[in-house]
Design a protein around this motif. Structure first.
Motif, PDB file in Angstrom:
ATOM      1  N   ILE A  11       9.259  -5.855  -4.110  1.00 47.38           N
ATOM      2  CA  ILE A  11       8.923  -7.025  -4.922  1.00 47.38           C
ATOM      3  C   ILE A  11       7.409  -7.114  -5.082  1.00 47.38           C
ATOM      4  CG2 ILE A  11      10.964  -8.300  -4.201  1.00 47.38           C
ATOM      5  CD1 ILE A  11       9.014 -10.024  -2.437  1.00 47.38           C
ATOM      6  N   ARG A  12       6.968  -7.922  -6.041  1.00 51.84           N
ATOM      7  CA  ARG A  12       5.537  -8.093  -6.258  1.00 51.84           C
ATOM      8  C   ARG A  12       4.878  -8.901  -5.146  1.00 51.84           C
ATOM      9  NH1 ARG A  12       4.979  -9.235 -12.803  1.00 51.84           N
ATOM     10  NH2 ARG A  12       5.849  -7.225 -13.472  1.00 51.84           N
ATOM     11  N   ARG A  13       5.613  -9.841  -4.590  1.00 52.73           N
ATOM     12  CA  ARG A  13       5.176 -10.717  -3.485  1.00 52.73           C
ATOM     13  C   ARG A  13       4.375 -11.914  -3.978  1.00 52.73           C
ATOM     14  NH1 ARG A  13       1.597  -9.277   1.987  1.00 52.73           N
ATOM     15  NH2 ARG A  13       0.893 -11.421   2.340  1.00 52.73           N
ATOM     16  N   TYR A  14       3.409 -11.722  -4.858  1.00 51.45           N
ATOM     17  CA  TYR A  14       2.544 -12.807  -5.318  1.00 51.45           C
ATOM     18  C   TYR A  14       2.937 -13.259  -6.726  1.00 51.45           C
ATOM     19  CZ  TYR A  14      -0.484 -11.138  -1.551  1.00 51.45           C
ATOM     20  OH  TYR A  14      -0.983 -10.741  -0.335  1.00 51.45           O
ATOM     21  N   GLY A  15       2.772 -14.556  -6.972  1.00 54.75           N
ATOM     22  CA  GLY A  15       2.993 -15.083  -8.306  1.00 54.75           C
ATOM     23  C   GLY A  15       2.059 -16.234  -8.588  1.00 54.75           C
ATOM     24  N   GLU A  16       1.642 -16.350  -9.847  1.00 51.61           N
ATOM     25  CA  GLU A  16       0.722 -17.437 -10.233  1.00 51.61           C
ATOM     26  C   GLU A  16       1.014 -17.845 -11.665  1.00 51.61           C
ATOM     27  OE1 GLU A  16      -2.584 -19.211 -12.290  1.00 51.61           O
ATOM     28  OE2 GLU A  16      -1.951 -17.137 -12.597  1.00 51.61           O
ATOM     29  N   ARG A  17       0.976 -19.162 -11.905  1.00 48.02           N
ATOM     30  CA  ARG A  17       1.189 -19.642 -13.270  1.00 48.02           C
ATOM     31  C   ARG A  17       0.479 -20.973 -13.493  1.00 48.02           C
ATOM     32  NH1 ARG A  17       4.922 -18.373 -17.272  1.00 48.02           N
ATOM     33  NH2 ARG A  17       4.756 -16.347 -16.239  1.00 48.02           N
ATOM     34  N   ASP A  54       8.886  -4.273  -8.170  1.00 44.06           N
ATOM     35  CA  ASP A  54       7.640  -3.533  -8.271  1.00 44.06           C
ATOM     36  C   ASP A  54       7.844  -2.188  -7.570  1.00 44.06           C
ATOM     37  OD1 ASP A  54       5.061  -2.955  -8.910  1.00 44.06           O
ATOM     38  OD2 ASP A  54       4.134  -4.453  -7.608  1.00 44.06           O
ATOM     39  N   THR A  55       6.974  -1.258  -7.827  1.00 48.89           N
ATOM     40  CA  THR A  55       7.110   0.044  -7.192  1.00 48.89           C
ATOM     41  C   THR A  55       6.670  -0.022  -5.732  1.00 48.89           C
ATOM     42  OG1 THR A  55       4.888   0.651  -7.933  1.00 48.89           O
ATOM     43  CG2 THR A  55       6.726   1.249  -9.357  1.00 48.89           C
ATOM     44  N   GLY A  56       7.187   0.889  -4.940  1.00 44.90           N
ATOM     45  CA  GLY A  56       6.767   0.972  -3.551  1.00 44.90           C
ATOM     46  C   GLY A  56       7.733   0.256  -2.624  1.00 44.90           C
ATOM     47  N   GLY A  57       7.353   0.184  -1.362  1.00 41.45           N
ATOM     48  CA  GLY A  57       8.195  -0.420  -0.338  1.00 41.45           C
ATOM     49  C   GLY A  57       7.857  -1.861  -0.137  1.00 41.45           C
ATOM     50  N   VAL A  58       7.778  -2.264   1.120  1.00 42.45           N
ATOM     51  CA  VAL A  58       7.439  -3.653   1.452  1.00 42.45           C
ATOM     52  C   VAL A  58       5.959  -3.868   1.123  1.00 42.45           C
ATOM     53  CG1 VAL A  58       7.256  -5.337   3.301  1.00 42.45           C
ATOM     54  CG2 VAL A  58       9.191  -3.764   3.243  1.00 42.45           C
TER      55      VAL A  58
END
Length: 210
Positions: free
Chosen positions: A105-111, A198-202
């Motif tokens: 996952i991306r982990r971060y979000g902003e809006r 998202d790409t990658g692991g944790v």
């Protein structure tokens, strides 16, 4: 409870498995059943006796593209507080459960979200460490029958049980309804960004997000 089927997801997590949770909570004050799909289409089925929160959660589902079902009852003849808080607790638990190990996952979000004259901001980190900040001077004590102080209690419960850092602010505004609506829309959109594949692991140098 009646059978409920979530809408078709636009996307699913890495590995192709829909991220879904069913939470049940029963106390001497409330009874809540909440079902959440993070990979949904914005479907909401809401049955509980707090009309303004129903409205806000409908917006939350639509703007986050989540499927959300809530059936709940409680001692609203005394106060809305217990039911609002417990629905927030269950929503936070559902988010945390649906994310699993948070791999990919991306982990971060902003809006930033405008609502007419109001501008609200939501920033989320799905860190596994609960933290909550709300900066909002909501002028009215109530919107309809809903005590506006419960906005803080609801989101604090979501952050604590969702094990996330959640920072919310109303940057400016005049109308209390618009302020709260902008917060819910911003929080939904920020969460949508944070849970996106998202790409990658944790996404942590520690290798784990609890």
């Amino acid at each position: 409870m009646s059978e409920w089927k979530a809408g078709q997801p636009d996307s699913v997590a890495a590995g192709g498995q829909p991220r879904h949770a069913l939470i049940r909570r029963r106390t001497g004050e409330t009874e809540v059943e909440l079902e959440l799909s993070l990979d949904g289409s914005g479907l909401a089925q809401l049955d509980f006796p707090v009309p303004f929160l129903r409205h806000m959660l409908h917006l939350f589902a639509a703007h986050g593209r989540f499927d959300l079902r809530v059936q709940a009852s409680g001692d609203v003849d005394v106060d809305d507080h217990h039911l609002v808080e417990d629905i927030g607790l269950c929503l936070g638990r559902a988010i945390h459960q649906a994310l699993g190990d948070k791999r990919g996952i991306r982990r971060y979000g902003e809006r930033h979200t405008p609502m007419d004259e109001t501008l609200a901001r939501a920033v989320i980190d799905l860190s596994g460490r609960p933290a909550f900040v709300l900066q909002a001077a909501i002028p009215a004590e109530r919107v309809g029958t809903f005590p506006t102080e419960l906005v803080r209690e609801f989101f604090k419960s979501v952050a604590n049980e969702g094990r996330m850092a959640l920072h919310l602010a109303v940057l400016y505004g005049e109308d209390s309804h618009h302020m709260i609506e902008a917060l819910f829309k911003a929080a939904a959109a920020a969460l949508r960004e944070a849970v996106q594949p998202d790409t990658g692991g944790v996404p942590s140098t520690k290798g784990v997000l609890e």
